[in-house]
Design a protein around this motif. Sequence first.
Motif, mmCIF file in Angstrom:
data_model
loop_
_atom_site.group_PDB
_atom_site.id
_atom_site.type_symbol
_atom_site.label_atom_id
_atom_site.label_comp_id
_atom_site.label_asym_id
_atom_site.label_seq_id
_atom_site.Cartn_x
_atom_site.Cartn_y
_atom_site.Cartn_z
ATOM 1 N N ASP A 114 0.834 -0.574 0.138
ATOM 2 C CA ASP A 114 -0.282 0.245 -0.100
ATOM 3 C C ASP A 114 1.061 1.226 0.192
ATOM 4 O O ASP A 114 0.500 2.113 -0.778
ATOM 5 C CB ASP A 114 -0.903 0.075 1.093
ATOM 6 C CG ASP A 114 -1.882 0.340 1.304
ATOM 7 O OD1 ASP A 114 -3.061 0.254 0.044
ATOM 8 O OD2 ASP A 114 -3.064 1.113 2.103
ATOM 9 N N GLU A 115 1.908 1.082 0.942
ATOM 10 C CA GLU A 115 2.964 2.335 0.622
ATOM 11 C C GLU A 115 3.918 2.544 -0.563
ATOM 12 O O GLU A 115 4.001 2.918 -0.447
ATOM 13 C CB GLU A 115 3.709 2.116 2.217
ATOM 14 C CG GLU A 115 2.689 2.020 3.427
ATOM 15 C CD GLU A 115 2.229 4.274 3.746
ATOM 16 O OE1 GLU A 115 2.393 5.035 2.665
ATOM 17 O OE2 GLU A 115 1.344 4.081 4.139
ATOM 18 N N VAL A 116 4.152 1.069 -0.950
ATOM 19 C CA VAL A 116 5.280 1.509 -2.134
ATOM 20 C C VAL A 116 4.665 1.454 -3.402
ATOM 21 O O VAL A 116 5.200 2.693 -4.048
ATOM 22 C CB VAL A 116 5.699 0.013 -2.156
ATOM 23 C CG1 VAL A 116 6.948 0.197 -3.332
ATOM 24 C CG2 VAL A 116 6.472 0.103 -0.625
ATOM 25 N N VAL A 117 3.431 1.060 -3.086
ATOM 26 C CA VAL A 117 2.833 1.386 -4.892
ATOM 27 C C VAL A 117 1.076 2.250 -4.806
ATOM 28 O O VAL A 117 0.640 1.862 -3.811
ATOM 29 C CB VAL A 117 2.759 0.123 -5.786
ATOM 30 C CG1 VAL A 117 1.299 0.599 -7.154
ATOM 31 C CG2 VAL A 117 3.911 -0.785 -5.194
ATOM 32 N N ASP A 118 1.346 3.043 -5.367
ATOM 33 C CA ASP A 118 0.121 4.308 -5.521
ATOM 34 C C ASP A 118 -0.771 4.308 -6.651
ATOM 35 O O ASP A 118 -0.055 4.317 -7.606
ATOM 36 C CB ASP A 118 -0.138 5.304 -4.807
ATOM 37 C CG ASP A 118 -1.284 6.709 -5.182
ATOM 38 O OD1 ASP A 118 -2.538 5.517 -4.767
ATOM 39 O OD2 ASP A 118 -0.869 7.674 -4.678
ATOM 40 N N TYR A 119 -2.007 3.485 -7.253
ATOM 41 C CA TYR A 119 -2.369 3.463 -8.346
ATOM 42 C C TYR A 119 -1.680 2.968 -9.282
ATOM 43 O O TYR A 119 -1.701 3.410 -10.770
ATOM 44 C CB TYR A 119 -2.911 4.887 -8.627
ATOM 45 C CG TYR A 119 -3.421 5.377 -9.685
ATOM 46 C CD1 TYR A 119 -5.216 3.837 -9.316
ATOM 47 C CD2 TYR A 119 -4.049 5.810 -10.823
ATOM 48 C CE1 TYR A 119 -5.510 4.306 -10.798
ATOM 49 C CE2 TYR A 119 -4.866 5.790 -11.430
ATOM 50 C CZ TYR A 119 -6.395 4.841 -12.139
ATOM 51 O OH TYR A 119 -6.402 4.518 -12.883
ATOM 52 N N GLY A 120 -0.642 2.056 -9.197
ATOM 53 C CA GLY A 120 0.197 1.551 -10.040
ATOM 54 C C GLY A 120 1.627 2.292 -9.936
ATOM 55 O O GLY A 120 2.416 1.763 -10.786
ATOM 56 N N TYR A 121 1.595 3.364 -9.812
ATOM 57 C CA TYR A 121 3.117 4.026 -8.946
ATOM 58 C C TYR A 121 3.671 3.832 -8.535
ATOM 59 O O TYR A 121 3.240 4.145 -7.133
ATOM 60 C CB TYR A 121 2.932 5.978 -9.984
ATOM 61 C CG TYR A 121 1.906 6.097 -11.064
ATOM 62 C CD1 TYR A 121 2.783 6.007 -12.073
ATOM 63 C CD2 TYR A 121 0.293 6.622 -10.993
ATOM 64 C CE1 TYR A 121 2.280 5.961 -13.564
ATOM 65 C CE2 TYR A 121 0.049 6.182 -12.456
ATOM 66 C CZ TYR A 121 0.972 6.647 -13.409
ATOM 67 O OH TYR A 121 0.302 7.014 -14.495
ATOM 68 N N ILE A 122 4.873 3.302 -8.612
ATOM 69 C CA ILE A 122 5.667 3.276 -7.089
ATOM 70 C C ILE A 122 6.220 4.347 -6.678
ATOM 71 O O ILE A 122 7.028 5.627 -7.817
ATOM 72 C CB ILE A 122 7.329 2.719 -8.115
ATOM 73 C CG1 ILE A 122 6.882 1.572 -8.959
ATOM 74 C CG2 ILE A 122 7.659 2.195 -6.738
ATOM 75 C CD1 ILE A 122 8.012 0.455 -10.142
ATOM 76 N N GLN A 123 6.204 4.862 -5.534
ATOM 77 C CA GLN A 123 6.441 5.995 -4.466
ATOM 78 C C GLN A 123 7.496 5.997 -3.924
ATOM 79 O O GLN A 123 8.560 6.613 -4.145
ATOM 80 C CB GLN A 123 5.493 6.213 -4.171
ATOM 81 C CG GLN A 123 3.597 5.500 -3.938
ATOM 82 C CD GLN A 123 2.632 6.453 -3.496
ATOM 83 O OE1 GLN A 123 3.212 7.461 -3.857
ATOM 84 N NE2 GLN A 123 2.209 6.105 -2.110
ATOM 85 N N THR A 124 8.125 4.783 -3.095
ATOM 86 C CA THR A 124 9.574 4.664 -3.087
ATOM 87 C C THR A 124 9.685 3.365 -1.894
ATOM 88 O O THR A 124 8.768 2.793 -1.595
ATOM 89 C CB THR A 124 8.901 5.764 -1.237
ATOM 90 O OG1 THR A 124 10.664 5.526 -1.064
ATOM 91 C CG2 THR A 124 8.220 5.193 -0.756
ATOM 92 N N THR A 125 11.145 3.042 -2.294
ATOM 93 C CA THR A 125 11.228 1.767 -2.006
ATOM 94 C C THR A 125 11.964 1.808 -0.993
ATOM 95 O O THR A 125 12.997 0.532 -0.350
ATOM 96 C CB THR A 125 11.392 0.925 -3.454
ATOM 97 O OG1 THR A 125 12.270 1.205 -3.958
ATOM 98 C CG2 THR A 125 10.444 0.452 -4.610
ATOM 99 N N SER A 126 12.449 3.055 -0.228
ATOM 100 C CA SER A 126 13.659 3.348 0.695
ATOM 101 C C SER A 126 13.009 2.984 2.425
ATOM 102 O O SER A 126 12.427 3.474 2.264
ATOM 103 C CB SER A 126 13.866 4.558 0.383
ATOM 104 O OG SER A 126 14.330 4.648 2.268
ATOM 105 N N SER A 127 13.928 1.893 2.597
ATOM 106 C CA SER A 127 13.277 0.927 4.329
ATOM 107 C C SER A 127 12.956 2.212 5.038
ATOM 108 O O SER A 127 12.740 2.524 5.991
ATOM 109 C CB SER A 127 14.058 0.451 4.228
ATOM 110 O OG SER A 127 15.434 0.587 5.075
ATOM 111 N N ASP A 128 14.218 3.899 4.679
ATOM 112 C CA ASP A 128 14.634 5.086 5.624
ATOM 113 C C ASP A 128 13.014 5.094 5.305
ATOM 114 O O ASP A 128 12.416 6.040 6.800
ATOM 115 C CB ASP A 128 14.912 5.286 5.358
ATOM 116 C CG ASP A 128 16.552 5.204 5.610
ATOM 117 O OD1 ASP A 128 16.150 4.191 6.828
ATOM 118 O OD2 ASP A 128 18.052 5.031 5.660
ATOM 119 N N VAL A 129 11.921 5.189 4.392
ATOM 120 C CA VAL A 129 11.259 6.438 4.637
ATOM 121 C C VAL A 129 9.306 5.466 4.968
ATOM 122 O O VAL A 129 9.242 5.571 5.888
ATOM 123 C CB VAL A 129 10.963 6.683 2.652
ATOM 124 C CG1 VAL A 129 9.878 7.397 3.194
ATOM 125 C CG2 VAL A 129 12.034 8.010 2.258
#
Lengths: 427, 919
Positions: A114-129
């Motif tokens: 849910d956090e990584v992908v929004d509507y098919g767009y990759i938002q972030t994959t950084s574990s810090d964020v």
Amino acid sequence: MISQVFILSSQGDHLIYKDFRGEAGSDVVSVFYEKVTALTGDQPPVVMSHGDLHFVHVRQGGLYWVATTTSPGSSPFTIIEFLNRFSALVKDYCGSLSEKSVQMNFALIYELLDEVVDYGYIQTTSSDVLKNFIQTEAVSSKPFSLFDLSNVGFFGAETQQSKVAPSSAASRPIQSSRESEIFLDVIERMSVVIGSKGVVLKADVEGEVRVKCFMPSCSEMRIGLNEEFSIGKSQLRGYGAAVRVDECRFHQNVHLDEFHSNRVLRLCPSQGEQTVMQYQLSDDLPSAPPFRLFPTIERDSGGRLLMYLKLRCDLPSKRFVVISALSQELSSPDQSAELKLQNRAIDWKIPRFIGGTQLSALFKLEVSGLSPSSLMEVGPVVLVFELPQLTVSGLQIRFLRLSPVQPAPSQRWIRYVTHSDSYILRL
Amino acid sequence: FLHDDLKEMLDSNKDSLKLEAMKRIVAMIARGKNASDLFPAVVKNVACKNIEVKKLVYVYLVRYAEEQQDLALLSISTFQRGLKDPNQLIRASALRVLSSIRVTIIVPIMMLAIKEAASDMSPYVRKTAAHAIPKLYSLDPEQKDQLIEVIEKLLADKTTLVAGSVVMAFEEVCPERIDLIHKNYRKLCNLLIDVEEWGQVVIINMLTRYARTQFLNPNMNESLLEEGNDKTFYGSDDDEDEEEEEEKKSEAPMPKRKPYVMDPDHRLLLRNTKPLLQSRNAAVVMAVAQLYFHLAPKVEVGVIAKALVRLLRSHSEVQYVVLQNVASMTIKRRGMFEPYLKSFYIRSTDPTQIKVLKLEVLTNLANETNISTILREFQTYIKSMDKDFVAATIQAIGRCATNIGEVRDTCLNGLVQLLSNRDELVVAESVVVIKKLLQMQPEKHSDIIKHMAKLTDNIQVPMARASILWLIGEYCEHVPKIAPDVLRKMAKSFTNEEDIVKLQIINLAAKTCVYSSIGKYLNQDYKYVLNLAKYDQNYDIRDRARFIRQLIVPTEKSGALSKYAKKLFLALKPAPVLESPFKDRDHFQLGSLSHLLNAKAGGYQELPDWPEAAPDPSVRNVEVKDSVPEWTKCSSREKRKEKKVEKPFYSDSEGESGPTESADSESDSASGSEIGSGVVGSVSGTASEESEEGSESEEEEEEEEEDEKDKKMTMKKELKKPVQENPREDDMRLTLSSLFPVEPAPSPQVTPLNSFLSNSLATDLEGLSLSDAVLSPATLSPCSALKSYELLHRIRGEGLSVEYCFSRQPFSPDANMVAVQMQFTNNATSETKNLHMEEVKLQSGMRVKEFPEIELLPAGETATAVMGIDFCDSTQAANFQLCTHTRKFFVSIQPPVGELMRPVFLTENEFKKEQGERF
């Protein structure tokens, strides 16, 4: 853009399914599984199509990680890279990658997705964020115990199992632990081709230094490499046992200001696993290749194929775990060999191989219609092995310091291992 | 009744209980259980202060918004409240949830929320707004025009966080509105390196498309040179003739065409994407690689090879896609990957599909010099256990043999040896390949054909049998005795053969018949075969038999055609061209899904062709207006940042005055003059470059009114990467200077107040000028703009202090030497005599021209002298002794790297030539 993401077990069970854009029905999961299983061969193509829908998948931890997309503009690289990152994230958060761990932590994985992908767009994959957003805690399959070595697996290695303690300590969720532990692994992979006359035709070593950090907030870490470590040919420092690599890359968080003078890497590791440094060494190994083979192949009077293989280990006397393909055991009880008819190979397994010794084996093969030319058709010997506590390049970690000194006693583990990526001895 | 305990927990006052309840509810949803009856209890907690609880409530709401629209509408007001929350995470997440609700009634509310969020203070919220745009667009495409306005606004955003997301929205909503990019192009290029990696991929892909529409083909004038080394490889390809024709065509108009000058913006894109080849993310590396492949001049494309080869070390899935792209590239630009030949050798652990792709690349890379290495490698591959791979290897050998004439016989011999291999598949594959090779020169190899005829007894693989039969039939004139014999054998086994073999038997029958009828030798086998075929189950075979019978069996009905039977059957057939399956793939954009599938996936946007004439480049210039939109300020800030960095590089003035101050004072003066004249760019007597600076400075002035926060951000960025920008700016300058010949006269507007500045500016301009008259060694006066270094401290020197600086003037006695200007000050009470230097100790190759002896330096006086040192481009120190009449001092001069330059005058053409060699 990603339309759906799902994770399947190797038997085709739906473990995770999430639809981001509502573009395709949920039956695509079974469509995918049918496509994958219908194909023969060791690996199905990375991208498969079903009408307008394209499946991109990778295999990690024995699971299929699949993303579907309908938009042809998106690059397949993005999706492959995303799936690899996502599986790494799941591994960081759940501890290990397996059907069981995914099943137990599905709530966490949904939250991650849910956090990584929004509507098919990759938002972030950084574990810090992501740390700021993820609330669910991971469920470990069993309580961690340092002495539980039944499920050993070197976390850096993808292919083989090893008996390097405390490897299971490294495979647990990053968030749940209270211990402040750091694992530093130096992993090297060799690919060597040795010609029939014993000449090394090609030798490459790929290495990486990985850090897995369990500390929620690690201030700064300093990793000291060998002082005589040098990059490139021109940069040899002095005489003697220089450790040379051809090319070296660092993680973007690594500060290199002390690297050139003292060979010290400075970094503030984020929680989870990351590759701090990658290096390559090609064509010029600092030492002789670890294994040599002296084969004799001939035809005996009874029309049988005789293969006499003598394998020598040229390393200083330490213990080594060697699993080699093509050959057979006769004398020793702890070795075994079997003839695999479907891929026409002999599998000779040597559980332990002492450095500086040699082993030999004689195989007699009944081959119908043996002709002199068929002696030429005997394929190369492929060695598969793992050398713990050793790096071929000679890279060593001088020290691993945390600054400022942590209040709680921190445990630091440094492990070395060399794998065979492709060790071929031609006959 | 089911979830009473949960409801109780949700109603309690303790956050921890609520959190626990929400976690359990979310877990229920994940398991697929229906939790909709909890809706009222959950909604109450939207007002909860605890962020964790709030977030889980949102997760819950999104889930039921899609299923139960009525319930969802109830919750809209809570999201609207969330949009006003002081916490940016809550605002963002409220917008995200709101935009995820796919209910058309709320479109106006969503539109309003997006518009508001687009001007939110927090970049995180603006990023979320950008992500919400495609969602609203898919829900109601009629909102497009309004959404484009929002996109335009967000495109102007100057934070890296937003840039990636808004370009994603742009690509989905209005990829055709390329005009929106113009003004933001330079900003996007400059921000690129700081954007998060997933955004980088999208931006790079978009910029590739943009550049293809806006810039000229950098290779258009190189078509003559380009083929030089590629030619040999395509020896037999038709494609080459086309290219040659093209070359001829282009030869004629070429002299008329203006020499190609790369647009500075084009250069900017190439330069700013290059560092991203080092990215950890394979997607970014591939995006840059395709950008270079599609946009860069041929000489520069090579840089991507190394990065792509590095990707070969990652996961096999990545390898697979990289190899597909490398295979396409190797066809067009073979030289690029030649140094990395060994990286494409097969490893024992590679899966089959990777092995096959590597073979493809190796075959494409083969040429006269490396073919022996490659063939030796192929030889070992044939021993592999993987049959598909062995077959592919044999095919590859065949392709090498057709492409490289010298090794054709060697390959053929090797393949013939394989015919005695024990593995039938190997033999079959070899037969097929040999057949193709033999077609090229059948007359030489009738012994091979005979050998193959013998194989018909043993080989069972249909394709191989068919190939052999075809060969015998086709070349029956070379083996006149064998052909009828083979036909006799085949006639016996006809009914048991596969269809493909049957067809070839019919062919063989026809051909032997036609041939033997000329030789007056008749055999009745063919009639037998044709009769069998007449009653075959396969209609294809029946058809073929009927057709052939009409042609070769003379009857009354048979028409004119049978006269031409010989011409029909024994016509000379062209040898097949074995070419790469990747040959035509490069018309798909590399790295795209369509390229990977080798099929136009629905909705694939083709990469536009280069324009014939470059569209107006000035559209990318950032204008100055009263109502300066945000982006103008931003890009001017970018420029300013660069300028600030560039200053110390040129003048080293940082010691005396802070760079900010100097930039400000310059802008003051320049903009002052501009306001006077009122027209941008009309400053008299200054070069066009300076007028550009002028307009920048005007923007800077406006920017001074910006809030403090922004300034801090700029400063931060400045600190971050001066090193990267320095050389880049330098290049830019040089390019500019080549475009606009700069008058050396310093601008009269510069007020005396800024004397040191004008001085350094003048030096800069001089360096750029085309006439060297101004630069005749002028009197060397102490120049405060230059950084001076201490050679001898006055305490150590017992009263004598010496400072030196690099005066950046040519050293007239020897052009290879760097002029070092020394300033001697006598602080002692007594005079110093006979100042000179001795015992110069240098690294090999370095030379020194000593300064003339200073006879007398009275107390309190200062003298200057100039010496020349040839540092041989090293940064080794020059050591020598400085002697007075009483004492000797050991001193050394070590040059900073930036000082080892000398001014060189180039004409525009020379400059371009140099530039071409360097890059």
